[in-house]
Structure formats: C-alpha cells, structure tokens
Design an enzyme around this catalytic site. Sequence first.
Site, PDB file in Angstrom:
ATOM      1  CG  LEU A 149     -34.387   0.976 -41.539  1.00  0.00           C
ATOM      2  CD1 LEU A 149     -33.712   1.793 -40.444  1.00  0.00           C
ATOM      3  CD2 LEU A 149     -34.382  -0.499 -41.179  1.00  0.00           C
ATOM      4  CG  ASP A 150     -41.249  -1.339 -41.974  1.00  0.00           C
ATOM      5  OD1 ASP A 150     -41.092  -1.336 -43.202  1.00  0.00           O
ATOM      6  OD2 ASP A 150     -41.490  -2.367 -41.311  1.00  0.00           O
ATOM      7  NE  ARG A 151     -45.124   7.964 -40.360  1.00  0.00           N
ATOM      8  CZ  ARG A 151     -46.291   8.581 -40.507  1.00  0.00           C
ATOM      9  NH1 ARG A 151     -47.290   7.971 -41.142  1.00  0.00           N
ATOM     10  NH2 ARG A 151     -46.455   9.800 -40.042  1.00  0.00           N
ATOM     11  CE  LYS A 185     -37.060   5.391 -40.719  1.00  0.00           C
ATOM     12  NZ  LYS A 185     -37.893   5.223 -39.523  1.00  0.00           N
ATOM     13  CB  THR A 211     -38.186   0.078 -38.436  1.00  0.00           C
ATOM     14  OG1 THR A 211     -39.254  -0.858 -38.518  1.00  0.00           O
ATOM     15  CG2 THR A 211     -36.902  -0.650 -38.085  1.00  0.00           C
TER      16      THR A 211
END
Length: 280
Positions: free
Chosen positions: A147-149, A112, A151
């Site tokens: 996952l955070d934006r 990602k 991360t």
Amino acid sequence: MAKSDNTRGRRPSKNFKRDDNKKPFDKKISSKPRQNAPRKTSNPDEIRLNRYIANAGICSRREADTFIAAGNVTVNGKTITEMGFKVKRSDDVRFDGKRLNLEKKEYILLNKPKNFITTTSDEKGRRTVMELISSASKNRLLPVGRLDRNTTGLLLFTNDGDLTKKLTHPKHNVRKIYHVHLDNNLSLGDLHKIEAGLELEDGPIAVDGVSFIQGAPKREVGVEIHSGRNRIVRRIFEHLGYNVTKLDRVIFAGLTKKDLPRGHWRHLTEQEVVNLKNIK
C-alpha cells in the site's frame, strides 16, 4: 507398482497354428499369485528442497525451483541445482548465504495507518509497516503486496510463500475494495467511463466495480479492482482530472476491517486461512 503385462501387444510366432475349435491363446493361467515389486517408502524426515524454501517464507515452490537452478541454495555447504532434491529438517539449508529455518505458518492482518511505507526496511529512515507488527511474531513475516505511504487499510503479512504468490497474481482475481475520497464530486459521466475501462499510459485498465457510496457525498466512491499495478486506483482518478485526498482499502481477499482499529493487527482465524487457500 504392479508388473506390466508382458503378453500385451506381443505378436504370435510364424509357427503358430490356430485351432478354430479353440479360442486364440487359450492357455491355462497359473493360479500362482504375482509378486508385486516392493513399494518405495518415503522418509518422513525428508522434504523437497523447494518446499523447504517455500515453508521458510522465502518464495513459492515454483520460484524456489528457479533459485535452486541458479545456484542460490546450498545444503550442508554444497550448492544444489538438482530439481526434486530432498533434505532433512536437520540439514543446514542456506539461501544466498543465510540459513533457513522451517517455521510455523503465520498470518497477520494489519489496519495500516498513514505515513508508513510497505517495505521491510528503508534507507531514508522512514517508518515502515514492519514496526507496526514487530510484536506479532518472532518469525520473519513479509507483506503481501503493498500500500502507498498515504494509503490506509488492510495489509496482510505471512511467511507462507505459496499463499503470497496466489494473492498477488492477477489471474486469481483477488477481490480488493477501496473507499476513495476525491477533491471534487465525481460526475456520473466519469463514473461510466471508469466502468467502461480507461486507457492509461501503461495500458488499458478495467475495474470490477465502481459506485457512489450510499448516504455519502458524491466525492466518496467505492472501487473494486484486482489489478496490482502501482498506484492504480489513484491514477484512474488522476487520469480524469481528480485528486484522491484519502484512500482506504476496506476489503482484501474477503478479509474486512471489522473490530480492527487503525494501527492494530490480529492473527487470522483458521477458517480465514482456509478461505484464502481455497481461492482459485
């Protein structure tokens, strides 16, 4: 199933006289073989309803039982709440009104990039991780965890509800390793505090491992953790007064980023799927 032994546990009648020259209950046993009850044969075209729902990628079988009991599932237009109910593959099975289809299990690994949120859709119109794997499958795949934006790193997608449940439950201690970049060098004292465990606003947290990265500045740290609490890695360092400038998940459940550039995805190998399913 074989018949039970009807003589077991039976008490002798009052008129029974024991002959001391004979063994008790010394009777001739018939040589005629017993007739076994016919075995029930399962219909290969039938499948338990909870398994059907799990195979469709909705949730695990245990969670499916809860939804069935709550009346969320219909079969051929009839609401089913019976546990163990079996359906045919040709039946019209619906979850909250949407028809389910049995699908081949698929497993996609994504590296990602930043600025993508881990959700299937976003009312604010922000870009989601689903855009990145849109060409990977025609089936409905869901991200395993999030996952955070901002991360980056490894994110798994699948329609295997049982595996999703296993990989996201803390009791299975699924290994996750993050490469953390901080705004300042991490002091040795703070590293030891993280090793010992911290008390955050939502309770205590312990990591499985933390260390400086060999050959890198002291502001770069490796953290191994199995907790799935929201923004947990960032909050650990914020609690000690550091800001995380970059966060990258480099290992997830034994999967690595090897030969997987940022923003790209690949199918898991058969062996990788076996390894995931063997996690205890």
